[in-house]
Scaffold this motif. Structure first.
Motif, PDB file in Angstrom:
ATOM      1  N   PHE A  67       0.614  -0.651   0.288  1.00 40.25           N
ATOM      2  CA  PHE A  67       0.013   0.038   0.418  1.00 40.25           C
ATOM      3  C   PHE A  67       0.674   1.526   0.137  1.00 40.25           C
ATOM      4  N   ALA A  68       2.329   1.423   0.797  1.00 36.27           N
ATOM      5  CA  ALA A  68       3.073   1.895   1.225  1.00 36.27           C
ATOM      6  C   ALA A  68       3.518   2.601  -0.448  1.00 36.27           C
ATOM      7  N   VAL A  69       3.988   2.041  -1.288  1.00 31.86           N
ATOM      8  CA  VAL A  69       4.411   1.942  -2.543  1.00 31.86           C
ATOM      9  C   VAL A  69       3.311   1.977  -3.229  1.00 31.86           C
ATOM     10  N   ALA A  70       2.800   1.575  -3.704  1.00 39.05           N
ATOM     11  CA  ALA A  70       0.763   2.046  -4.376  1.00 39.05           C
ATOM     12  C   ALA A  70       0.807   3.619  -4.099  1.00 39.05           C
ATOM     13  N   ILE A  71       1.100   3.766  -2.900  1.00 43.73           N
ATOM     14  CA  ILE A  71       0.766   5.580  -2.584  1.00 43.73           C
ATOM     15  C   ILE A  71       1.380   6.375  -3.286  1.00 43.73           C
ATOM     16  N   PRO A 120       1.624   5.676   5.607  1.00 41.45           N
ATOM     17  CA  PRO A 120       1.813   4.467   5.762  1.00 41.45           C
ATOM     18  C   PRO A 120       3.102   4.172   5.353  1.00 41.45           C
ATOM     19  N   VAL A 121       4.507   4.891   4.754  1.00 36.69           N
ATOM     20  CA  VAL A 121       5.302   5.020   4.285  1.00 36.69           C
ATOM     21  C   VAL A 121       6.544   4.426   5.048  1.00 36.69           C
ATOM     22  N   ILE A 275      -5.771  -0.437  -1.744  1.00 31.65           N
ATOM     23  CA  ILE A 275      -5.486  -1.206  -2.606  1.00 31.65           C
ATOM     24  C   ILE A 275      -5.842  -1.377  -3.895  1.00 31.65           C
ATOM     25  N   ALA A 276      -7.004  -1.546  -3.740  1.00 34.01           N
ATOM     26  CA  ALA A 276      -8.482  -1.553  -4.553  1.00 34.01           C
ATOM     27  C   ALA A 276      -8.979  -0.205  -4.588  1.00 34.01           C
ATOM     28  N   VAL A 277      -8.815   0.781  -3.750  1.00 32.74           N
ATOM     29  CA  VAL A 277      -9.352   1.672  -4.444  1.00 32.74           C
ATOM     30  C   VAL A 277      -8.350   2.403  -5.302  1.00 32.74           C
ATOM     31  N   LEU A 278      -6.743   2.347  -5.368  1.00 26.94           N
ATOM     32  CA  LEU A 278      -6.304   3.056  -6.019  1.00 26.94           C
ATOM     33  C   LEU A 278      -5.926   1.661  -7.422  1.00 26.94           C
ATOM     34  N   TYR A 279      -6.281   0.726  -7.189  1.00 30.41           N
ATOM     35  CA  TYR A 279      -6.607  -0.132  -8.280  1.00 30.41           C
ATOM     36  C   TYR A 279      -7.903   0.395  -9.262  1.00 30.41           C
ATOM     37  N   ILE A 293       2.875  -3.753  -5.908  1.00 29.51           N
ATOM     38  CA  ILE A 293       2.835  -5.313  -4.999  1.00 29.51           C
ATOM     39  C   ILE A 293       4.112  -5.974  -4.696  1.00 29.51           C
ATOM     40  N   THR A 294       4.811  -6.328  -5.959  1.00 32.01           N
ATOM     41  CA  THR A 294       5.999  -6.953  -5.509  1.00 32.01           C
ATOM     42  C   THR A 294       6.963  -6.493  -4.373  1.00 32.01           C
ATOM     43  N   SER A 295       7.236  -4.825  -5.094  1.00 34.54           N
ATOM     44  CA  SER A 295       8.177  -3.921  -5.122  1.00 34.54           C
ATOM     45  C   SER A 295       8.445  -3.426  -3.336  1.00 34.54           C
ATOM     46  N   GLY A 296       6.604  -3.960  -3.109  1.00 39.27           N
ATOM     47  CA  GLY A 296       5.615  -3.228  -1.763  1.00 39.27           C
ATOM     48  C   GLY A 296       6.028  -4.639  -0.908  1.00 39.27           C
TER      49      GLY A 296
END
Length: 447
Positions: A67-71, A120-121, A275-279, A293-296
């Motif tokens: 989630f942090a990486v996605a944000i 939350p990064v 994550i779903a909201v961002l997706y 997701i993998t990098s996070g």
């Protein structure tokens, strides 16, 4: 010799000699098991079976990292940093240095606190925010030890006190391992019990800001090759920022509802919802989703492995049966003196956490030993929460191996003028660990 003491000492000594914490925990578990009378097969079997105890926490961390990486891909952290630099730049051009210093400290404190819950990064914001501000620090003659203590406060105090973000994981671990050790507590009681210890950190922060490091300190202005800390520039739009904020609100809402209303772990489903909201909003591209997701998950993998290994360590310690012996011997030594018992447990917690460097990973070990001892001596459930939570959190703010100290040093030392031990660890130890011991002791006595 007591197997628990031997196992903890082996783990601590290996950690202090910079042996990887996962390996130190595994070796400590084997030595403890053999010392406690278990054969090698039983020790390994018990250790392996105990690894699943922290699987939920490890998954929570992995999804939080995703989630942090996605944000970060939406540009929200970059927008916050750009705003901070603009505000400081405008004030920095004026002659009112005092107001400029207050502003920059408040901005860094606010971003550090939000990195644990709102966005939350964790420490990922530091290489983006701090290097570009070093010139500003130099012009305002701000002592970098002050900045280190401010960042460390923001990285640690929120998860101790607030049941969201990383705090959701910390409080969930406290509840789980206290229950495993024989004491059932409601998750909603944990923030209340941790208020007094957190107040100790607030006092330490105020002392650092108002007294210890208020005098001007001069540094050389050295050009940094890549001040941004990254070759990749993240672009953002009003749409991406809007959906990022929506994702954060959804994540926090689900976490708080599940944890506070239903008293269950809401971190996993909160992170999934974000994550779903961002997706589905398109803020995270379909082609990048798997990579993000993998990098996070990779970012949080080490912490997850330490937690899983600590669970196996705790299982072996329990299996030896020496926890009960240590508890009874300690209770006899203390003789019902609650003040002495609280102080002894906090000092032991400090030593253990300094060695491991992570409060989250030490909860299984500390709870296994401290909860039965607290019950035997006569501490209330709330006092027990305060003792275990404070003992676990102690080393995070002063350990050389902690993310909460390594992160600030990484940002402040890019020009080679900030020493990790003397400019980060010693100041944070003095201003946070000592007040935590004092206020944790007070909480244990009055709760």
């Amino acid at each position: 010799m007591n197997a628990v003491v031997i196992a903890v000492l082996v783990m601590l000594i290996l950690s202090l000699f910079r042996i990887n914490v996962v390996i130190a925990l595994a070796i400590g578990a084997i030595v403890g098991g053999l010392t406690g009378g278990l054969d090698i097969a039983t020790t390994v079997s018990t250790f392996t079976e105990g690894l699943g105890g922290n699987a939920t926490v490890a998954l929570s961390y992995a999804l939080l990292g995703s989630f942090a990486v996605a944000i970060s891909k939406t540009g929200l952290p970059d927008a916050m940093v750009d705003l901070a630099i603009k505000l400081v730049g405008k004030q920095g051009d004026s002659k009112r240095k005092t107001y400029s210093k207050v502003l920059i400290i408040l901005i860094i404190l606010a971003i550090s606190i939000s990195s644990q819950n709102i966005v939350p990064v964790h420490i990922a914001f530091i290489p983006i925010l701090i290097p570009p501000l070093l010139k500003v620090f130099n012009e305002l003659e701000i002592d970098r030890r002050l900045i280190a203590t401010v960042i460390t406060f923001g990285l640690t105090a929120p998860y101790i006190a607030l049941p969201v973000g990383f705090g959701e994981i910390f409080h969930g671990l406290l509840q789980q391992y206290m229950l495993d050790s024989g004491l059932e507590v409601a998750k909603r009681d944990i923030p209340i019990a941790m208020l007094i210890p957190t107040a100790g950190m607030v006092v330490g922060l105020l002392i650092a800001v108002l007294f210890s490091y208020r005098k001007p300190k001069q540094y050389k202005t050295i050009e940094i090759a890549n001040e941004s800390g990254s070759d990749v520039i993240t672009t953002y739009t009003k749409k991406s920022i809007s959906f990022a904020i929506l994702a954060v609100l959804v994540t926090l809402g689900i976490q708080l509802t599940l944890s506070q209303v239903f008293d269950v772990d809401g971190m996993i489903f909160g992170a999934l919802a974000g994550i779903a909201v961002l997706y589905f909003s398109g803020s995270m591209k379909v082609s990048q989703a798997d990579e993000v997701i993998t990098s996070g998950m990779k970012m949080m993998a080490f912490i997850g492995f330490v937690m899983i290994t600590a669970s196996g360590f705790a299982s072996v310690i329990k299996e030896t049966g020496h926890v009960e012996a240590l508890v009874s011997q300690s209770a006899e030594l203390i003789g019902g003196n609650l003040s002495l018992a609280a102080l002894m447990m906090l000092i032991v917690g400090l030593l253990i956490t300094l060695g491991i460097g992570s409060s989250f990973s030490t909860i299984p070990i500390i709870a296994t030993i401290f909860v039965p001892l607290c019950m035997e001596v006569g501490f209330s459930p709330m006092a027990t929460i305060a003792l275990v939570g404070t003992a676990a959190a102690l080393g995070d703010a002063g350990s050389p191996a902690s993310d909460s100290t390594l992160g600030p040093t990484a940002g402040l030392n890019v020009d080679g003028q900030h020493n990790h031990i003397w400019d980060t660890c010693v100041p944070t130890f003095i201003h946070y660990n000592i007040p935590l011991i004092i206020f944790g002791w007070i909480a244990a006595i009055i709760l």
